[in-house]
Enzyme design. Structure first.
Site, PDB file in Angstrom:
ATOM      1  N   ASP A  93       0.825  -1.207   0.000  1.00 16.08           N
ATOM      2  CA  ASP A  93       0.000   0.000   0.000  1.00 16.08           C
ATOM      3  C   ASP A  93       0.858   1.256   0.000  1.00 16.08           C
ATOM      4  OD1 ASP A  93       0.778  -0.759   2.642  1.00 16.08           O
ATOM      5  OD2 ASP A  93      -0.728   0.571   3.492  1.00 16.08           O
ATOM      6  N   GLU A 102       0.157  -1.324   5.628  1.00 17.77           N
ATOM      7  CA  GLU A 102       1.199  -0.765   6.494  1.00 17.77           C
ATOM      8  C   GLU A 102       0.935   0.697   6.809  1.00 17.77           C
ATOM      9  OE1 GLU A 102       4.982   1.221   7.621  1.00 17.77           O
ATOM     10  OE2 GLU A 102       3.666   1.643   5.926  1.00 17.77           O
TER      11      GLU A 102
END
Length: 414
Positions: free
Chosen positions: A98, A166
């Site tokens: 991400d 994350e």
């Protein structure tokens, strides 16, 4: 261990700038924004990477996906990729799929979702995610492909851990992976997290501050701005809380030269919209404080200090002030400088880059803490500018190549 095999693997990684550009371009176009950041998740990016790895004959790819109804695929992908070595030990490289939003796109010199080369420096690229954290993913994929292409069997196995979420708390990423597969990393494995570092490769991160995000809710009484005595101005109280964070910071006087800055920091950040028009005095305010706390303090101590400030502001301005935890991540014990991951990394950086490394700590957060809190030493190292989350996020194609060569060196038991 054959020095010839090691040199073959390192040499095969040279001249792979175009492969880096290919991977970076494909990942940036697939964005990988999580739902908390207004995106559809990481599934498209994960599917592309899995297909790319399988095209080189890499078939040991395990899914440990997390269910999430907020994204179209209804899952957040987490992949464990393995290539065996001569021994049972594994060198793990962790990257997250991400990215953060582009932010104000007018501040970008180019489309943030299209990787663009610098007009004067073909090695320099721009695009959201090219540093944070696609470079880590790229260097791991480069190394995996090179092992298959050369036919080299290193002393240690190579493992790639590609996780989601994350940037927004890790609940659907590394934390989910550890819940489902708590023993997938062995105690004698080597764990590398290329998510912080320096442009010259001379810094190894071995410690992180504790993180506490606070949400502050202030309830006053809304009224017409021409008659402020009829209400209680929540914005004025919010301003007092924001200015008061400096006083709270001064209560936490400890210093630790391992970190820069060497103190605990308390920073007001996000502010939610209040009233839509100028002539209304707001009766409700919500804002957030990002706290980065030295390991010598508990996060609970910080929360208590901010609640004491809230009580003071509430009494002074006749409002109610609530301070709640929005996210917390306590500090873990630092990785020892004598651990295998740090000594091996130092040796490899010296061999490949000719650079001596120093160790230190950061206030930022990486997934390394999730390993350290389980007693697994992890080192954070990368060749990066540290311009993540900024407009015109940049990376060098050569950085990914050199990182892959450093990690390739660590696969051999010198």
């Amino acid at each position: 261990m054959s020095l010839e095999e090691k040199h073959t693997l390192l040499a095969s990684l040279s001249g792979r700038a175009e492969r880096v550009f290919e991977l970076q371009s494909a990942m940036t176009a697939r964005r990988g924004l999580g739902p908390d950041n207004g995106g559809d998740g990481e599934q498209s990016k994960a599917e592309y990477l899995e297909a790319w790895l399988r095209s080189f004959g890499i078939d040991d790819i395990e899914h440990v996906d997390a269910a999430d109804d907020r994204v179209p695929s209804r899952r957040r992908p987490n992949l464990i990729v393995r290539i065996p070595g001569r021994s049972s030990r594994t060198v793990w490289i962790l990257g997250h799929l991400d990215v953060v939003p582009a932010g104000e796109e007018s501040l970008w010199h180019s489309d943030p979702w299209v990787v663009t080369r610098d007009k004067d420096d073909a090695d320099l690229i721009y695009g959201r995610g090219v540093e944070d954290n696609q470079q880590a993913v790229v260097c791991g994929c480069l190394l995996a492909a090179a092992i298959k292409e050369t036919g080299v069997t290193p002393d240690f196995g190579l493992g790639l851990i590609l996780v989601s979420d994350e940037e927004t708390g890790n609940a659907y990423g590394i934390q989910h992976l550890f819940r489902e597969r708590p023993d997938f990393v062995s105690p004698d494995d080597i764990v590398l997290v290329p998510d912080s570092g320096s442009p010259d490769g001379g810094f190894i991160e071995i410690a992180e501050k504790g993180i506490l995000w606070l949400r502050v809710d202030i309830e006053g009484c809304q009224c017409h701005a021409s008659r402020p005595d009829d209400g209680r101005n929540a914005l004025t109280a919010a301003a007092a809380m924001i200015l008061g964070t400096k006083a709270v910071e001064e209560e936490f006087t400890a210093r630790n030269e391992l970190f820069a800055p060497d103190r605990s920091t308390f920073t007001p950040t996000k502010h939610e919209p209040n009233v839509p028009n100028v002539n209304t005095m707001p009766g409700k305010e919500v804002f957030y404080i990002d706290c980065r706390v030295l390991p010598c303090y508990s996060l609970e101590e910080v929360l208590i200090a901010f609640r004491a400030l809230a009580d003071k502001v509430a009494k002074q301005y006749g409002v109610s002030v609530t301070v709640e935890k929005y996210m917390e991540e306590p500090a873990a014990a630092p990785t020892s400088e004598d651990s295998a991951v740090v000594t091996g990394l130092r040796r490899a950086v010296k061999e490949v880059l000719g650079k001596e490394c120093r160790c230190g700590g950061i206030g930022g957060s990486t997934v390394a803490v999730n390993f350290r809190e389980r007693g697994i030493p992890a080192a954070v190292w990368a060749l990066i500018f540290e311009n993540c989350h900024s407009p015109n996020e940049a990376a060098r194609l050569s950085f990914a190549v050199k990182e892959a060569q450093v990690f390739a060196s660590m696969l051999f038991n010198d």
